[in-house]
Design an enzyme around this catalytic site. Structure first.
Site, short mmCIF file in Angstrom:
data_model
loop_
_atom_site.label_atom_id
_atom_site.label_comp_id
_atom_site.label_asym_id
_atom_site.label_seq_id
_atom_site.Cartn_x
_atom_site.Cartn_y
_atom_site.Cartn_z
N TYR A 165 51.18 75.33 86.46
CA TYR A 165 52.05 75.25 85.29
C TYR A 165 51.30 74.64 84.10
O TYR A 165 50.63 73.63 84.23
CB TYR A 165 53.28 74.40 85.60
N GLY A 225 44.31 63.84 98.25
CA GLY A 225 43.98 64.92 99.16
C GLY A 225 45.02 66.03 99.13
O GLY A 225 45.52 66.39 98.07
N ASP A 252 41.26 74.64 90.69
CA ASP A 252 40.74 75.99 90.89
C ASP A 252 39.65 76.00 91.96
O ASP A 252 39.56 76.92 92.78
CB ASP A 252 40.16 76.54 89.58
#
Length: 308
Positions: A165, A225, A252
């Site tokens: 988002y 994590g 990413d």
């Protein structure tokens, strides 16, 4: 190994080299940035064949994007467009806060349309990966995302969705129903706890996302994590301790690591371990995709010898 197919807008990136107010920056770096191309580059560096599709302007930045993506080992299906190539300007106001400005309204990347999709490429992919960034760019981009997802589903190709988002592109009110709809069509979903809270009411983001249908739900939680529910089994993996140089692009990189190992047929535990390691490596070097590791470099990180 089959290939990863992804698409979206990749932009030029102007980044201040120093930390502090933009007005006091005296030098800048120029590179490229884009969630989907970052994932494709990260996966390719780990040995997974990857294809990226996008529209770029007939300008120097468009040429730079195509060249950089191809140089990283990704097959680039770059469509030339009469509009300009989008631009991001980024600076770190402090060590803890990164500020981003977009110059992308009406850009070449925002003009992607369903007719641009190579149906044969989609049907032959091992995974289709899309993000919540692209549907926010324009009506035609949104239609392209959903058309790609339905084409992949009809062909039995697993669909990966990173919620990703971006509040500067659309409001939470606008984004929530679209992102929820997208997640219901996914086989694999990645989200942060805050992103999941956009469109689920469940206190546990894993349970809430899994109820929407994906068989593989991965909640990325930065320095804490990740947790995941894959084929009904819960997993938790701690973050690796590293020195953070640039936090942008870690998400990413995480996705790239997971999908590269999934394409290689690795079990869930290994996919998650690789995802954590690639995300950790990414933050130790500046840039969105320039520092993404290959397998040898990744082994050095997990072995305790970080090479920068």
């Amino acid at each position: 190994m089959t290939y990863l197919f992804t698409f979206g807008e990749t932009m030029g990136l102007v980044a201040a080299d120093s930390i502090g107010p933009l007005g006091y920056a005296r030098s800048f770096s120029y590179g490229i940035c884009g969630a989907e191309s970052n994932v494709a580059i990260g996966a390719a560096r780990l040995g997974a064949p990857a294809t990226w599709l996008g529209r770029v302007g007939r300008d120097a930045t468009g040429s730079l994007i195509t060249g950089r993506i191809e140089a990283a080992g990704v097959r680039a299906l770059a469509i030339s467009d009469d509009a300009f190539t989008g631009l991001m300007v980024r600076h770190r106001r402090s060590a803890e806060f990164t500020h981003v400005d977009y110059h992308r309204q009406g850009s070449a990347g925002s003009r992607l349309m369903p007719a641009d999709l190579p149906v044969a490429e989609l049907r032959g992919a091992g995974v289709l990966h899309v993000t919540g960034v692209t549907p926010a760019l324009s009506e035609s981009c949104r239609a392209t995302v959903f058309q790609a997802v339905e084409t992949a589903r009809a062909a039995g190709v697993p669909v990966s969705v990173d919620v990703n988002y971006r509040g500067k592109l659309w409001s939470r009110f606008e984004a929530a129903p679209v992102l929820r709809d997208l997640v219901t069509r996914a086989d694999i979903v990645f989200a942060s706890p805050d992103e999941a809270a956009l469109f689920i009411d469940d206190d546990d983001p894993l349970d809430g996302l899994a109820k929407l249908g994906p068989a593989e739900v991965i909640v990325k939680d930065g320095g804490r994590g990740c947790v995941a529910r894959i084929a009904g089994r819960r997993h938790a993996v701690a973050a690796l301790p590293v020195t953070v140089v640039d936090p942008v692009g870690a998400g990413d990189a995480f996705v790239a690591g997971y999908l590269a190992d999934r394409l290689a047929g690795e079990p869930p535990e290994q996919r998650l371990a690789t995802a954590i390691a690639v995300g950790a490596f990414a933050v130790t070097v500046p840039g969105d995709c320039e520092g993404l590791p290959d397998r040898t470099e990744l082994a050095a990180l997990t072995g305790g010898d970080v090479r920068r």
